[in-house]
Motif scaffolding. Sequence first.
Motif, short mmCIF file in Angstrom:
data_model
loop_
_atom_site.label_atom_id
_atom_site.label_comp_id
_atom_site.label_asym_id
_atom_site.label_seq_id
_atom_site.Cartn_x
_atom_site.Cartn_y
_atom_site.Cartn_z
N ILE A 182 0.83 -1.21 0.00
CA ILE A 182 0.00 0.00 0.00
C ILE A 182 0.86 1.25 0.00
N VAL A 183 1.91 1.25 0.82
CA VAL A 183 2.77 2.43 0.95
C VAL A 183 3.68 2.60 -0.26
N VAL A 184 4.42 1.54 -0.61
CA VAL A 184 5.41 1.64 -1.68
C VAL A 184 4.75 1.88 -3.04
N HIS A 185 3.75 1.09 -3.35
CA HIS A 185 3.08 1.27 -4.63
C HIS A 185 2.24 2.55 -4.65
N GLY A 186 1.67 2.88 -3.50
CA GLY A 186 0.88 4.11 -3.44
C GLY A 186 1.71 5.35 -3.66
N LEU A 187 2.93 5.39 -3.15
CA LEU A 187 3.80 6.56 -3.32
C LEU A 187 4.36 6.67 -4.73
N THR A 188 4.43 5.57 -5.45
CA THR A 188 5.08 5.59 -6.76
C THR A 188 4.11 5.56 -7.93
N VAL A 189 2.83 5.26 -7.68
CA VAL A 189 1.92 5.04 -8.79
C VAL A 189 1.73 6.29 -9.64
N LYS A 190 1.46 7.43 -9.02
CA LYS A 190 1.20 8.63 -9.81
C LYS A 190 2.45 9.15 -10.51
#
Length: 429
Positions: A412-420
């Motif tokens: 949630i954290v790693v992918h959430g911070l990099t998705v946009k």
Amino acid sequence: MTNAVWFVAIGTLLILMGTRPPVLQRLNLTPSMVYLSVGVLLGPSVIGVFHFNPLKQAHLLEVFAELAVLLSLFIAGTKMPVPFSWSAWRVPLRLAFISMTISVVLTAAFGYYLLGLPLGAAILLGGILAPTDPVLATHVQVRHMGDTDPLRFTLTSEAGMNDGSAFPFVMLGLLLLGSPVSDELLEGWVLKDVLWSTAAAIVVGLVTGRLVAQLVRWQRSLERTVPLLDDFLGLGLIGLTYGVCLLIDAWGFLGVFVTAISLRQSEISLARDEKSNQRRGASSASSHQSREIKPHGPSEVSEGSLRFKEPLERLSELVLVVLLGGMLFTDSWSLRAVSLGLFLFLVVRPVSVFLGLLGSGASWRLQMLVGWFGVRGIGSLYYLMFAVVFGLPEEMAVELIHITLVVVVLSIVVHGLTVKPMMTRWWGP
């Protein structure tokens, strides 16, 4: 926390996400990251006003996660923009079956050789963590029915299929925890859990989706003044398909995803045939009849039901991720769990995608982004709770709960911070 405090907290959170304050936009925080922060803040890691015990509440959490995944799979299936063909679907099919298998094998090897888990538990852990998630990966999924973006289509269709293709490995792990490896066990597993359960789910999904589409088209042609409840029809189709799959030991998640695709494609096909017949008839009566059908509601069940299901999907995401934050303690972050999470994101996912797509013709950019955005989430929670309810020994259950929760939170954290940033830089908005 009392009921009143829960109402205030959830109501405030809903208003916060509904107004979308500029600070959240500037920080590029996904909704899941906000929900997780609230859960961690209220949970035992910080304030400690509530604690959700996944071991004691395994059955409740299993049901919550099951419903959330079913809704998300149906929504994803109805948004699929292209009819099935090998050229259009070869990449997600390779990911859902070849890359999925490679991912399970690599994760199981890590669990067996480095974490010291028994073979059955290692394979079970691989089955739990291998599938990508259809619930939390909203930023990289198909946005609407006309969205033909290849990256979004690939990730959405992969997540829809591998929630079913992971189940055989979960069952294999559970079988090996109770019995030693044998030819009989493996043969029975291949015949029943791999071949029968997968093929039966696909058949059930194709048939139920087509039948409901034809039923609705027939009823609308007979009773044009009676609007149909598309939300009820959609929910009923989910329940019917999933129930039939459970009765015949087919993979229900895969069946629901396929039935949503079948419903949507059948609606398109039937509408095309109807227009073709009207043009051939070339009569004023038939053209007047076709104009009468349109004002009485959405022309397609799949489109009309999305208005009801998408809010339910977002609400289920909120509830489950807040509960996830309430399951974590400060000492949850062990080296074993974090190292497996990093190995999963940095090694297993990219390698399995690269090997699974060899010779597929997919561009390197597509492979790179797909290799990173393997979001783990509610699907993994469901498989974990399924194993616990199935009868996983308590000591082993605690170990797998501990590892899975940390991996999901990291995702949630790693992918959430990099998705946009990654989607904007490498693929476009």
